[in-house]
Design an enzyme around this catalytic site. Structure first.
Site, PDB file in Angstrom:
ATOM      1  N   GLU A 180      34.186  26.188  36.096  1.00 52.92           N
ATOM      2  CA  GLU A 180      34.365  26.472  37.528  1.00 52.92           C
ATOM      3  C   GLU A 180      34.022  25.227  38.326  1.00 52.92           C
ATOM      4  OE1 GLU A 180      32.566  30.099  38.958  1.00 52.92           O
ATOM      5  OE2 GLU A 180      32.128  29.209  40.930  1.00 52.92           O
ATOM      6  N   GLU A 185      31.452  25.671  49.111  1.00 53.28           N
ATOM      7  CA  GLU A 185      30.905  26.989  49.390  1.00 53.28           C
ATOM      8  C   GLU A 185      29.984  26.858  50.593  1.00 53.28           C
ATOM      9  OE1 GLU A 185      30.181  29.734  45.708  1.00 53.28           O
ATOM     10  OE2 GLU A 185      29.423  27.727  45.200  1.00 53.28           O
TER      11      GLU A 185
END
Length: 294
Positions: A180, A185
């Site tokens: 990932e 974020e």
């Protein structure tokens, strides 16, 4: 006779002055109305400016794919939807939709993709709808510079937008063995901090992340990663703040193709959960997404 003539002249002069006064008053009122209308129109749009942002991917990189979101709708040749209210491995509260239950959760307007999180119930799982778009099964890449120009939501506790990537082999090897790459974020109660993180499998779940302070988070910023056979760098607005070596035996995940994800989560183990003070709806704006390769 002369007295009558004088009175007639005075009457005509007074009439002209009155007409001029009325005309000036009408003109002033009309101008004031136009200025007010223009000001109101400008302030009511509430949308960040689009189709901008200069980005240099670096020497030798060429644009190989992009979505500028300038069409009338979401291009399903590029994107599909994850749907459901499973918690998504993080005990999230939103139900991801593809048809906008409770209102449109993803749409194109003014040359940008809008992902909208909507409160449809209580402060609990299933009390919110949102959208999660992905290029899985349609577009995927191995190495390159991956960038997106994004304006973040209003924020508040429990708001969690992301721009990230997963390995295309996730359906066979699972997570985190697929790898990932979290290019951006953001946690709604930490408004001026963005995070970049890698996740992989190395005797269990392994991860490495750093963060970067930004200003004016509701304005557009360019979030990007440079991914080579040797390293992955993560940055904001052309400046890299994160580098990880991926030549080690434990990081083989990062030498396979990956696909892109854009989503706006509500609640979860990491961001915590919305409170009565968290405003809704929340909007994540994406001006464009681009991939460059050598």
């Amino acid at each position: 006779m002369s007295r009558i003539l004088i009175l007639l002249i005075l009457f005509l002069v007074m009439g002209c002055n009155l007409q001029t006064s009325l005309s000036d008053s009408s003109s002033s009122s009309s101008t004031s109305s136009i200025v007010s209308s223009s000001s109101s129109s400008s302030s009511s749009s509430g949308l960040p400016s689009t189709n901008g942002g200069t980005f240099n991917p670096g020497t030798g990189y060429n644009l190989v794919w992009n979505d500028e979101f300038n069409g009338s709708g979401i291009d399903l040749n590029n994107w599909s939807y994850d749907t459901g209210a499973s918690g998504w491995g993080n005990n999230e509260w939103q139900n991801y939709t593809d048809n906008g239950s409770g209102g449109a959760n993803a749409y194109i307007t003014n040359g940008m993709l809008v992902i909208k999180a909507i409160k449809i119930g209580g402060l609990q799982a299933g009390g919110f709808t949102s959208a999660r778009l992905k290029t899985q099964g349609k577009k995927f890449w191995k190495y390159g510079v991956i960038a997106a120009r994004i304006a973040l939501p209003q924020g508040g506790k429990g708001i969690w937008p992301a721009f990230w990537m997963l390995g295309t082999n996730i359906s066979t090897v699972g997570w985190p063995a697929c790898g990932e790459i979290d290019i951006m974020e953001w946690l709604g109660d930490q408004a001026y901090t963005v995070y970049g993180t890698l996740h992989w499998e190395e005797n269990g779940h392994a991860s490495y992340g750093l963060n970067r302070t930004i200003s004016a988070y509701q304005s557009f910023h360019i979030y990007h990663a440079e991914w080579t056979s040797s390293y992955i760098k993560i940055g904001v607005d052309g400046t890299y703040y994160y580098t990880m070596d991926i030549t080690t035996a434990g990081t083989t995940e990062f030498h396979n193709p990956f696909f892109i994800i854009l989503n706006l989560a509500v609640g979860g183990n990491w961001p915590g959960y919305p409170t009565a003070a968290t405003p809704f709806p929340q909007y994540m704006y994406v001006d464009w997404v681009r991939v460059y390769q050598k």
